[in-house]
Design a protein around this motif. Structure first.
Motif, mmCIF file in Angstrom:
data_model
loop_
_atom_site.group_PDB
_atom_site.id
_atom_site.type_symbol
_atom_site.label_atom_id
_atom_site.label_comp_id
_atom_site.label_asym_id
_atom_site.label_seq_id
_atom_site.Cartn_x
_atom_site.Cartn_y
_atom_site.Cartn_z
ATOM 1 N N TYR A 271 -6.737 4.919 8.681
ATOM 2 C CA TYR A 271 -7.861 5.680 8.145
ATOM 3 C C TYR A 271 -9.135 5.157 8.806
ATOM 4 O O TYR A 271 -9.706 4.142 8.410
ATOM 5 C CB TYR A 271 -7.910 5.522 6.627
ATOM 6 N N CYS B 26 -9.437 -4.574 2.428
ATOM 7 C CA CYS B 26 -9.622 -3.135 2.647
ATOM 8 C C CYS B 26 -9.489 -2.771 4.118
ATOM 9 O O CYS B 26 -8.936 -1.717 4.457
ATOM 10 C CB CYS B 26 -10.983 -2.697 2.107
ATOM 11 N N HIS C 269 -1.292 3.994 7.881
ATOM 12 C CA HIS C 269 -2.431 4.682 7.261
ATOM 13 C C HIS C 269 -3.463 5.107 8.311
ATOM 14 O O HIS C 269 -3.798 6.272 8.420
ATOM 15 C CB HIS C 269 -3.060 3.776 6.201
ATOM 16 N N ASN D 103 -19.654 6.017 -0.691
ATOM 17 C CA ASN D 103 -19.151 6.624 0.537
ATOM 18 C C ASN D 103 -19.769 8.010 0.701
ATOM 19 O O ASN D 103 -19.630 8.855 -0.187
ATOM 20 C CB ASN D 103 -17.623 6.734 0.450
ATOM 21 N N THR E 284 0.832 -1.203 0.000
ATOM 22 C CA THR E 284 0.000 0.000 0.000
ATOM 23 C C THR E 284 0.870 1.257 0.000
ATOM 24 O O THR E 284 1.992 1.264 0.520
ATOM 25 C CB THR E 284 -0.966 -0.004 1.193
ATOM 26 N N GLY F 54 -12.622 4.659 6.797
ATOM 27 C CA GLY F 54 -12.611 3.513 5.898
ATOM 28 C C GLY F 54 -12.584 2.194 6.654
ATOM 29 O O GLY F 54 -13.256 1.232 6.266
ATOM 30 N N THR F 55 -11.812 2.125 7.729
ATOM 31 C CA THR F 55 -11.763 0.896 8.519
ATOM 32 C C THR F 55 -13.147 0.532 9.026
ATOM 33 O O THR F 55 -13.587 -0.631 8.921
ATOM 34 C CB THR F 55 -10.795 1.060 9.704
ATOM 35 N N HIS G 126 -15.486 -0.657 6.107
ATOM 36 C CA HIS G 126 -15.193 -1.983 5.582
ATOM 37 C C HIS G 126 -15.438 -3.076 6.620
ATOM 38 O O HIS G 126 -15.787 -4.204 6.246
ATOM 39 C CB HIS G 126 -13.765 -2.016 5.033
ATOM 40 N N ASP H 159 -6.711 -0.049 5.390
ATOM 41 C CA ASP H 159 -7.124 1.165 6.091
ATOM 42 C C ASP H 159 -6.648 1.183 7.541
ATOM 43 O O ASP H 159 -6.370 2.250 8.097
ATOM 44 C CB ASP H 159 -8.639 1.310 6.039
ATOM 45 N N HIS I 74 -8.714 8.291 -0.709
ATOM 46 C CA HIS I 74 -8.841 8.759 0.668
ATOM 47 C C HIS I 74 -8.392 10.211 0.812
ATOM 48 O O HIS I 74 -8.851 10.912 1.715
ATOM 49 C CB HIS I 74 -8.039 7.855 1.614
ATOM 50 N N ILE J 37 -6.286 3.369 -3.180
ATOM 51 C CA ILE J 37 -6.344 3.972 -1.852
ATOM 52 C C ILE J 37 -6.218 5.490 -1.907
ATOM 53 O O ILE J 37 -6.570 6.196 -0.963
ATOM 54 C CB ILE J 37 -5.256 3.357 -0.943
#
Length: 232
Positions: free
Chosen positions: A183, A172, A181, A133, A52, A186-187, A190, A176, A91, A88
Motif C-alpha cells: 500500500y 505501520c 499488501h 489522512n 496482517t 500508507g507506506t 508512515h 503497508d 485502507h 488495516i
C-alpha cells in the motif's frame, strides 16, 4: 545454522537439498536482521507482517509470538500489534472511496444534501495532531459517524503508551510495505511520520529489509509439501 525468519527444520532441509542457495539466503538474512533496531521491535515487525489480514500466515504468527515473548515483549505489547493489524481494513475505504467519488462525478451524481454534522471529537483530535489522512476527507463528509467510530478504535494505539509512537510508525511501515499488501500511500505517510519522530534512514531501511525477506515463507510453506509429495 538457525534463522529467526524461517522455520529452522525447513531451513535445515533446504540446506541439505541446495546448500549453495541456502547459504546465500542465510547471508542475506544476516544483512537484513535489523541491526539498528531493538530486537524486541524486530520480533514485533516479523509478527506484524505475518498476522496482517493480507497475509495471515499462521506458522509465522505462532513462531514470532514466541520470539517476541523471548525478546521481552509483554502480552499487552503483542496485543497492540494485533490491534494495529486489525485496523488495516481502513485502507479499503482510503483506496475505494476516492474512486467512487470520481465515478459519481463523471455521472454528475451530486453528494447528498448536507445534514447537520454530528460531533466528532476523536476525528477533531486526529486532525489537530496532523494524523488525518487526506484520503479520508470524502468519507468524513459522507459518513462522519463511521469514521469517528473507526478512529475511536484506532487512535488509542498511538496515545495509550503501550508502544512508542515511533515503534508504531515502524510497524505501520512494515504492514503497508508487506509484499502481500504494498500500500504505497500508507507506506509513504508512515515513513514521513517516522522521520518526523526522529527515525534515521538506516532504521527505516532496516524495517524494509526485514519485510523483504517475507518471500522466504514460500519456501517454508511449500518445501514440506514437496517432500511429502515425493514420498507418496
Amino acid at each position: 545454522m538457525r534463522k529467526p525468519g524461517m522455520n529452522p527444520q525447513v531451513f535445515d532441509r533446504l540446506h541439505a537439498m541446495d546448500p549453495a542457495w541456502a547459504t546465500a539466503w542465510a547471508a542475506l538474512d544476516r544483512q537484513s536482521a535489523g541491526a539498528t533496531l531493538d530486537p524486541k521491535l524486530v520480533a514485533l515487525i516479523r509478527l506484524n507482517i505475518d498476522v496482517t489480514a493480507t497475509h495471515l500466515y499462521a506458522p509465522g504468527v505462532q513462531r514470532h509470538v514466541r520470539a517476541a515473548l523471548d525478546a521481552g515483549a509483554s502480552r499487552t505489547e503483542i496485543l497492540a500489534v494485533f490491534k494495529l493489524a486489525a485496523v488495516i481494513g481502513i485502507h479499503a475505504l482510503a483506496l475505494g472511496v476516492p474512486m467512487l467519488e470520481a465515478e459519481l462525478a463523471k455521472r454528475n451524481i451530486a453528494d447528498p444534501a448536507a445534514a447537520d454534522k454530528p460531533a466528532t471529537p476523536v476525528t477533531d483530535v486526529v486532525r489537530a495532531r496532523g494524523m488525518f489522512n487526506p484520503l479520508w476527507e470524502t468519507l468524513s463528509r459522507w459518513d462522519p459517524v463511521w469514521l469517528e467510530r473507526f478512529l475511536a478504535m484506532g487512535l488509542p494505539l498511538w496515545t495509550d503508551g503501550v508502544l512508542s509512537p515511533l515503534w508504531i510508525e515502524f510497524l505501520c511501515i512494515s504492514g503497508d510495505a508487506a509484499i502481500t499488501h504494498l500500500y504505497g500511500h500508507g507506506t509513504q505517510r508512515h515513513i514521513q511520520a517516522a522521520l518526523e519522530l526522529g527515525a534515521t534512514r538506516e532504521q527505516v531501511l532496516d524495517v524494509l529489509k526485514i519485510v523483504s525477506l517475507q518471500g522466504i515463507e514460500s519456501m517454508e510453506l511449500a518445501l514440506p509439501m514437496l517432500d511429502a509429495a515425493l514420498k507418496s
